[in-house]
Design a protein around this motif. Structure first.
Motif, PDB file in Angstrom:
ATOM      1  N   LEU A  64       0.636  -1.159  -0.153  1.00  8.45           N
ATOM      2  CA  LEU A  64      -0.078  -0.001   0.094  1.00  8.45           C
ATOM      3  C   LEU A  64       0.838   1.284   0.145  1.00  8.45           C
ATOM      4  N   LEU A  65       1.989   1.257   0.749  1.00  9.55           N
ATOM      5  CA  LEU A  65       2.686   2.434   1.055  1.00  9.55           C
ATOM      6  C   LEU A  65       3.493   2.537  -0.366  1.00  9.55           C
ATOM      7  N   ALA A  66       3.980   1.696  -1.050  1.00 11.08           N
ATOM      8  CA  ALA A  66       4.588   1.501  -2.324  1.00 11.08           C
ATOM      9  C   ALA A  66       3.571   2.110  -3.391  1.00 11.08           C
ATOM     10  N   THR A  67       2.579   1.982  -3.171  1.00 13.98           N
ATOM     11  CA  THR A  67       1.472   2.486  -4.344  1.00 13.98           C
ATOM     12  C   THR A  67       1.232   1.173  -5.314  1.00 13.98           C
ATOM     13  N   LEU A  68       1.544  -0.012  -4.870  1.00 13.62           N
ATOM     14  CA  LEU A  68       1.482  -1.113  -5.564  1.00 13.62           C
ATOM     15  C   LEU A  68       0.092  -1.725  -5.356  1.00 13.62           C
ATOM     16  N   LEU A  69      -0.609  -1.385  -4.438  1.00 11.40           N
ATOM     17  CA  LEU A  69      -1.871  -1.860  -4.102  1.00 11.40           C
ATOM     18  C   LEU A  69      -2.788  -0.642  -3.895  1.00 11.40           C
ATOM     19  N   ARG A  70      -3.872  -0.351  -4.278  1.00  9.60           N
ATOM     20  CA  ARG A  70      -4.837   0.599  -3.605  1.00  9.60           C
ATOM     21  C   ARG A  70      -5.626   0.188  -2.269  1.00  9.60           C
ATOM     22  N   PRO A  71      -5.473   1.422  -1.359  1.00  7.71           N
ATOM     23  CA  PRO A  71      -6.277   1.112  -0.171  1.00  7.71           C
ATOM     24  C   PRO A  71      -7.858   1.010  -0.326  1.00  7.71           C
ATOM     25  N   ASP A  72      -8.432   0.339   0.420  1.00 11.55           N
ATOM     26  CA  ASP A  72      -9.973   0.370   0.667  1.00 11.55           C
ATOM     27  C   ASP A  72     -10.338   1.887   1.211  1.00 11.55           C
ATOM     28  N   ALA A  73      -9.610   2.161   2.174  1.00 15.94           N
ATOM     29  CA  ALA A  73      -9.569   3.603   3.013  1.00 15.94           C
ATOM     30  C   ALA A  73      -8.344   3.874   3.690  1.00 15.94           C
ATOM     31  N   VAL A  78       3.784  10.364   0.428  1.00 13.61           N
ATOM     32  CA  VAL A  78       5.190  10.320   0.184  1.00 13.61           C
ATOM     33  C   VAL A  78       5.935  11.367  -0.082  1.00 13.61           C
ATOM     34  N   ALA A  79       7.009  11.839   0.624  1.00 12.41           N
ATOM     35  CA  ALA A  79       7.689  12.930   0.383  1.00 12.41           C
ATOM     36  C   ALA A  79       6.851  14.206   0.114  1.00 12.41           C
ATOM     37  N   GLY A  80       5.736  14.325   1.081  1.00 11.44           N
ATOM     38  CA  GLY A  80       4.822  15.367   0.738  1.00 11.44           C
ATOM     39  C   GLY A  80       3.738  15.188  -0.379  1.00 11.44           C
ATOM     40  N   GLY A  95      11.739   4.277  -3.190  1.00 15.18           N
ATOM     41  CA  GLY A  95      12.424   2.972  -3.656  1.00 15.18           C
ATOM     42  C   GLY A  95      11.662   1.753  -2.940  1.00 15.18           C
ATOM     43  N   TRP A  96      11.561   0.546  -3.644  1.00 14.33           N
ATOM     44  CA  TRP A  96      10.864  -0.601  -2.997  1.00 14.33           C
ATOM     45  C   TRP A  96      11.734  -1.930  -3.314  1.00 14.33           C
ATOM     46  N   MET A  97      12.107  -2.425  -2.268  1.00 12.52           N
ATOM     47  CA  MET A  97      12.805  -3.422  -2.163  1.00 12.52           C
ATOM     48  C   MET A  97      11.917  -4.591  -1.735  1.00 12.52           C
ATOM     49  N   PRO A  98      11.390  -5.440  -2.585  1.00  9.85           N
ATOM     50  CA  PRO A  98      10.561  -6.821  -2.101  1.00  9.85           C
ATOM     51  C   PRO A  98      11.314  -7.706  -1.489  1.00  9.85           C
ATOM     52  N   ASP A  99      10.809  -8.867  -0.990  1.00  6.88           N
ATOM     53  CA  ASP A  99      11.483  -9.923  -0.139  1.00  6.88           C
ATOM     54  C   ASP A  99      12.083 -10.867  -1.292  1.00  6.88           C
ATOM     55  N   THR A 100      11.694 -10.848  -2.388  1.00  3.97           N
ATOM     56  CA  THR A 100      12.364 -11.655  -3.717  1.00  3.97           C
ATOM     57  C   THR A 100      12.473 -10.563  -4.932  1.00  3.97           C
ATOM     58  N   LEU A 101      13.787 -10.895  -5.617  1.00  6.51           N
ATOM     59  CA  LEU A 101      14.126 -10.047  -6.561  1.00  6.51           C
ATOM     60  C   LEU A 101      13.126  -9.909  -7.830  1.00  6.51           C
ATOM     61  N   GLY A 102      12.522 -11.146  -8.182  1.00  5.14           N
ATOM     62  CA  GLY A 102      11.327 -11.160  -9.079  1.00  5.14           C
ATOM     63  C   GLY A 102      12.090 -11.143 -10.478  1.00  5.14           C
ATOM     64  N   VAL A 103      11.596 -10.049 -11.110  1.00 10.20           N
ATOM     65  CA  VAL A 103      11.516  -9.966 -12.690  1.00 10.20           C
ATOM     66  C   VAL A 103      12.823 -10.186 -13.276  1.00 10.20           C
ATOM     67  N   TRP A 104      13.004 -10.222 -14.634  1.00 12.64           N
ATOM     68  CA  TRP A 104      14.104  -9.867 -15.551  1.00 12.64           C
ATOM     69  C   TRP A 104      15.324 -10.793 -15.328  1.00 12.64           C
ATOM     70  N   GLU A 105      15.133 -12.178 -14.839  1.00 12.90           N
ATOM     71  CA  GLU A 105      16.442 -13.023 -14.571  1.00 12.90           C
ATOM     72  C   GLU A 105      17.288 -13.139 -15.624  1.00 12.90           C
ATOM     73  N   SER A 106      16.765 -13.170 -16.938  1.00 12.05           N
ATOM     74  CA  SER A 106      17.662 -13.403 -18.222  1.00 12.05           C
ATOM     75  C   SER A 106      18.348 -12.071 -18.531  1.00 12.05           C
ATOM     76  N   LEU A 107      18.060 -11.035 -18.100  1.00 10.74           N
ATOM     77  CA  LEU A 107      18.809  -9.712 -18.453  1.00 10.74           C
ATOM     78  C   LEU A 107      20.106  -9.757 -17.690  1.00 10.74           C
ATOM     79  N   THR A 108      21.102  -9.068 -17.917  1.00 12.21           N
ATOM     80  CA  THR A 108      22.327  -8.934 -17.096  1.00 12.21           C
ATOM     81  C   THR A 108      22.019  -7.834 -15.896  1.00 12.21           C
ATOM     82  N   CYS A 109      22.924  -8.121 -14.787  1.00 13.44           N
ATOM     83  CA  CYS A 109      22.844  -6.972 -13.747  1.00 13.44           C
ATOM     84  C   CYS A 109      22.806  -5.727 -14.545  1.00 13.44           C
TER      85      CYS A 109
END
Ligand SMILES: Nc1ncnc2c1ncn2[C@@H]1O[C@H](COP(=O)(O)OP(=O)(O)OP(=O)(O)O)[C@@H](O)[C@H]1O
Length: 333
Positions: A64-73, A78-80, A95-109
């Motif tokens: 919710l804080l990362a704006t990746l889910l909308r709150p019901d209420a 964020v920074a005003g 900046g959002w660091m989830p508990d797993t890296l997730g996407v794009w594993e075939s791209l280089t770092c």
């Protein structure tokens, strides 16, 4: 929601000063009230710990804080910026660091970080230079041209931190960032988050490893069953009563120690000595602890161990847990 719709934004302005302010947040999934009523602040220039039992709504709250889910209420600033009304603008500061890296594993770092920089509006050369800088920071330069899938869990976490901060966000949210990190990398992470806070970033970090969280945090917000239950400021905690374990070099002389402590009105707790040698007593703040130690030494009581028992965060968590159990047991018919 596609990644580009999340991140297709121009570069952020210099860090704004107000961190995160959330009021009355609620979010349900069908009949499950994952977040019922959360209000919290994560001020700029501090590391705030988010603590709660499994299933208490921490990850949902982070989303919710990362704006990746909308709150019901409720509302989030964020920074005003009102993140509920203008999530796109809020994301420039987040900046959002989830508990797993997730996407794009075939791209280089390097490609991952460059692509992110581009999505945040950097030019090609600036994005590539920033990717180099970030890889050096997290000590992954040797993996720059290798696909992210070859990274170990700990290396993935470090790349994830580099990814979350590629645009120098004013607010950094981290969900269980120390998962899978070896002790050296954990210490590095703690130092990096402290350095970011010192530079003015608002850092909000959730973890179950409370001793570690306490080392890196200035304050803690406790959640239970989707609601905030308390906030603790560690700077003010020095005056609080907390348990200390005191031991001498010779366990056979424990009675002498107990006697000396009794003379100070300190009686061992019921479980004292169960786990290790010595005595556990409640001491009223750090000043009282210093005076007690000085008195014991002056009186010739041999002391080989004198330290707070458990972390403040652990103690506060256990107290809340106890209160909650008493409350719910009291409600049972
Ligand atoms: N997408 C979803 N659909 C249905 N229920 C969900 C969903 N996401 C979370 N929940 C439920 O909401 C509650 C809170 O989950 P959440 O993952 O936010 O807790 P948490 O505090 O992060 O837990 P943990 O410490 O175990 O990671 C749980 O009961 C969970 O089952």
């Amino acid at each position: 929601m596609t990644l580009s719709s999340v991140l297709d934004v121009s570069p952020p302005p210099p860090a704004a000063g107000s961190g995160i302010v959330a009021h009355g947040l609620a979010r349900s999934f069908g009949p499950v009230h994952a977040v019922r009523d959360v209000s919290l602040t994560a001020p700029a220039g501090t590391v705030t710990a988010l603590v709660g039992p499994n299933g208490s709504g921490k990850t949902t709250l982070m989303l919710l804080l990362a704006t990746l889910l909308r709150p019901d209420a409720g509302s989030v600033a964020v920074a005003g910026v009102d993140a509920t009304a203008d999530p796109q603008e809020a994301r420039r500061h987040l900046g959002w660091m989830p508990d797993t890296l997730g996407v794009w594993e075939s791209l280089t770092c390097h490609d991952i970080l460059t692509s992110l920089g581009r999505l945040y509006g950097m030019g090609r050369v600036a994005a590539a230079a920033r990717a180099d800088e970030q890889l050096e920071w997290v000590e992954l330069t040797e993996f720059a041209r290798r696909p992210a899938r070859v990274l170990s869990r700990g290396q993935q976490q470090r790349l994830s931190l580099a990814r979350a901060t590629v645009h120098r966000p004013a607010v950094l949210l981290l969900d269980e960032p120390a998962n899978g990190l070896d002790p050296t990398s954990r210490i590095r992470l703690r130092d990096d988050l402290r350095a970011m806070a010192a530079a003015g970033t608002a850092v909000l970090v959730s973890s179950h490893v409370l001793a570690e969280l306490e080392e890196m945090s200035d304050r803690a917000v406790f959640v239970r069953e989707g609601a905030t239950v308390s906030t603790q400021d560690f700077a003010a905690a020095g005056a609080q009563t907390r348990p200390y374990r005191i031991a001498g070099p010779d366990p056979a002389r424990r009675d002498e120690l107990v006697h000396a402590l009794a003379a100070h009105g300190l009686l061992p707790g019921a479980d004292a000595g169960n786990r290790r040698d010595g005595v556990v007593v409640q001491v009223r703040g750090e000043q009282a602890a210093a005076e007690l130690l000085a008195d014991l030494v002056r009186d010739g009581v041999p002391v080989s161990h004198f330290a707070p028992e458990g972390s403040r965060l652990e103690n506060a968590y256990l107290d809340l847990d106890l209160d909650h159990r008493r409350h719910t047991e009291g409600e049972r018919p």
